[in-house]
Design an enzyme around this catalytic site. Structure first.
Site, mmCIF file in Angstrom:
data_model
loop_
_atom_site.group_PDB
_atom_site.id
_atom_site.type_symbol
_atom_site.label_atom_id
_atom_site.label_comp_id
_atom_site.label_asym_id
_atom_site.label_seq_id
_atom_site.Cartn_x
_atom_site.Cartn_y
_atom_site.Cartn_z
ATOM 1 N N TYR A 138 -49.594 -12.154 -36.388
ATOM 2 C CA TYR A 138 -50.230 -10.843 -36.404
ATOM 3 C C TYR A 138 -51.690 -10.917 -36.839
ATOM 4 O O TYR A 138 -52.493 -10.081 -36.452
ATOM 5 C CB TYR A 138 -49.486 -9.905 -37.367
ATOM 6 C CG TYR A 138 -48.321 -9.177 -36.743
ATOM 7 C CD1 TYR A 138 -47.272 -9.882 -36.171
ATOM 8 C CD2 TYR A 138 -48.274 -7.791 -36.754
ATOM 9 C CE1 TYR A 138 -46.196 -9.205 -35.624
ATOM 10 C CE2 TYR A 138 -47.198 -7.115 -36.207
ATOM 11 C CZ TYR A 138 -46.168 -7.819 -35.644
ATOM 12 O OH TYR A 138 -45.108 -7.149 -35.101
ATOM 13 N N LYS A 188 -38.333 -21.220 -37.769
ATOM 14 C CA LYS A 188 -38.203 -21.986 -36.522
ATOM 15 C C LYS A 188 -38.780 -23.366 -36.819
ATOM 16 O O LYS A 188 -39.687 -23.859 -36.132
ATOM 17 C CB LYS A 188 -38.946 -21.254 -35.385
ATOM 18 C CG LYS A 188 -38.688 -21.810 -34.006
ATOM 19 C CD LYS A 188 -37.295 -21.529 -33.455
ATOM 20 C CE LYS A 188 -37.094 -22.226 -32.124
ATOM 21 N NZ LYS A 188 -35.711 -22.120 -31.618
ATOM 22 N N ASP A 220 -33.456 -18.060 -33.535
ATOM 23 C CA ASP A 220 -32.576 -17.777 -32.389
ATOM 24 C C ASP A 220 -31.114 -17.689 -32.847
ATOM 25 O O ASP A 220 -30.374 -16.781 -32.470
ATOM 26 C CB ASP A 220 -32.758 -18.809 -31.263
ATOM 27 C CG ASP A 220 -32.735 -20.254 -31.749
ATOM 28 O OD1 ASP A 220 -32.745 -20.484 -32.972
ATOM 29 O OD2 ASP A 220 -32.706 -21.161 -30.896
ATOM 30 N N ASP A 244 -40.116 -8.571 -37.415
ATOM 31 C CA ASP A 244 -40.309 -7.405 -36.542
ATOM 32 C C ASP A 244 -39.172 -7.336 -35.528
ATOM 33 O O ASP A 244 -38.547 -6.287 -35.331
ATOM 34 C CB ASP A 244 -41.657 -7.525 -35.826
ATOM 35 C CG ASP A 244 -41.921 -6.350 -34.904
ATOM 36 O OD1 ASP A 244 -41.662 -5.210 -35.314
ATOM 37 O OD2 ASP A 244 -42.359 -6.583 -33.764
ATOM 38 N N ASP A 248 -35.514 -4.691 -35.497
ATOM 39 C CA ASP A 248 -35.105 -3.784 -34.411
ATOM 40 C C ASP A 248 -33.685 -4.114 -33.953
ATOM 41 O O ASP A 248 -32.878 -3.223 -33.684
ATOM 42 C CB ASP A 248 -36.066 -3.881 -33.214
ATOM 43 C CG ASP A 248 -37.186 -2.848 -33.288
ATOM 44 O OD1 ASP A 248 -37.596 -2.516 -34.417
ATOM 45 O OD2 ASP A 248 -37.645 -2.382 -32.232
HETATM 46 C C1 IPM Z 1 -43.009 -2.237 -37.109
HETATM 47 C C2 IPM Z 1 -43.798 -1.908 -35.879
HETATM 48 C C3 IPM Z 1 -45.234 -2.410 -36.037
HETATM 49 C C4 IPM Z 1 -45.183 -3.908 -36.171
HETATM 50 C C5 IPM Z 1 -46.205 -1.983 -34.937
HETATM 51 C C6 IPM Z 1 -46.234 -0.492 -34.773
HETATM 52 C C7 IPM Z 1 -47.593 -2.507 -35.172
HETATM 53 O O1 IPM Z 1 -43.175 -2.412 -34.753
HETATM 54 O O2 IPM Z 1 -43.442 -1.835 -38.217
HETATM 55 O O3 IPM Z 1 -41.960 -2.871 -36.993
HETATM 56 O O4 IPM Z 1 -45.149 -4.638 -35.169
HETATM 57 O O5 IPM Z 1 -45.188 -4.381 -37.312
HETATM 58 MG MG MG Z 2 -41.245 -3.254 -35.119
#
Ligand code: IPM
Ligand code: MG
Length: 357
Positions: A138, A188, A220, A244, A248
């Protein structure tokens, strides 16, 4: 106690408004907050020409804690870097050095059936994902899109210093020690040197935590294990990009990403509290969004940032009550439940809170 409230874009303002409503309801219990609303993201760009205006930076510096909604929108995606809404959030994380991102993945019993996973896989799941938030791909340099030999090349750099690794891994060990004593570090190391160092440093830090059972997984395999048997995990610690993606994935175990709160803390304990979900422009302003992630983020703020663990517990109990009563926003709706909009869900949490001892 001063809170900077940054609603942002899309569904951000409406879900944040519910969290603010719940925080205000704590006044009857003697808790008063000074809340300062600030512009951030696309809405800030539209009004001031910058997604993170100086007035907002100033307010967040002065605040004891920051409550953030969401940012983004298709119309901003072609703006130059630095002016896109997401850049404001990344700048805040970096400027305030909010390196430790806590993402609790909790499946409320009432929502086990709303998950796309079988109920017995996810029921009563309680794991904590700790994501490093200020380094990695990032922020690594060099980066950019450059032209080499007449063709474009996109470049990012995965980079971790040993102290960046050590401090977040330490957060993981401390959290595991306070929970069920298990930490899984996700890297990794088989392919990437930055991750090889991650594993080496993690082993070094582990010497200070003989009481915590440490394991390692490649990312993975971790993605697979999360889907196969998520209850094997207590605390997971991982880097920025892997965290990240895994968060999700993990959100689906809870039924909806609309349920996931988070906190991002620096070494001084100052924090930004935000739902893990995005700005969802398709449902913005329609009273459809689930405000529970934002309300639960406010609870995390009370516990971790403002020294009010009892109030945090009360909010979490109120959320459980509302779910037990069968109230559901669209994202977690199941047959037999009562449909509620964003506002009604917020009101129900306030009412449940009032009824609690
Ligand atoms: C998160 C989001 C952010 C990230 C984006 C909005 C920049 O996906 O906080 O998980 O990638 O960190
Ligand atoms: Mg995210």
């Amino acid at each position: 106690m001063k809170i900077a409230v940054l609603g942002g874009d899309g569904i951000g303002p409406e879900v944040t408004a519910q969290a603010v409503k719940v925080l205000r309801a704590l006044a009857t219990r003697g808790l008063h907050f000074e809340m300062v609303e600030c512009l951030i993201g696309g809405v800030a760009y539209d009004r001031t020409g910058h997604p993170l205006p100086p007035a907002t930076l100033d307010a967040v510096q002065r605040a004891d804690a920051i409550l953030f909604g969401a940012e983004g929108g298709f119309q901003y995606e072609t703006l130059p870097r630095g002016l896109r809404p997401g850049d404001a959030l990344l700048t805040l994380r970096k400027d305030l050095d909010l390196f430790a991102n806590y993402r609790p993945i909790v499946t409320f019993r009432e929502l086990a059936g709303a998950s796309s996973f079988r109920p017995e896989i996810v029921e009563d799941l309680d794991l904590l994902l700790i994501r490093e938030l200020t380094s990695d791909l990032y922020f690594g340099e060099p980066r950019g899109i450059v032209v080499e030999n007449g063709r474009r090349v996109g470049i990012n750099t995965m980079r971790y210093t040993e102290d960046e690794i050590a401090r977040v891994v330490r957060v993981g060990f401390e959290a595991a020690r306070a929970r069920r004593g298990k930490l899984c570090s996700v890297d990794k190391a088989n392919v990437l040197e930055s991750m090889e160092l991650w594993r080496i440093v993690t082993e070094e830090v582990a010497r200070d935590y003989p009481d915590v059972a440490l394991s390692h997984l490649y990312v993975d395999a971790a993605a697979m294990a999360l889907a196969r048997d998520p209850k094997q995990f207590d605390v997971i610690v991982t880097g920025n990009l892997f965290g990240d993606i895994l968060s999700d994935e993990a959100s689906m175990l809870t039924g909806s990403i609309g349920m996931l709160p988070s906190s991002s803390l620096n070494a001084q304990g100052k924090g930004l509290y935000e739902p893990v979900h995005g700005c969802a422009p398709d449902i913005a302003g329609k009273d459809l969004a689930n405000p529970l992630a934002s309300i639960l983020s406010a609870a995390m703020m009370l516990r971790q940032g403002l020294g009010q663990p009892q109030a945090a517990n009360l909010i979490e109990r109120a959320v459980r009550r509302v779910l037990a009563d069968g109230l559901r926003t669209a994202d977690i709706f199941q047959p037999g439940c009562t449909r509620a909009g964003t506002e009604a869900m917020g009101d129900a949490v306030v009412a449940a809170l009032a009824a609690l001892e």
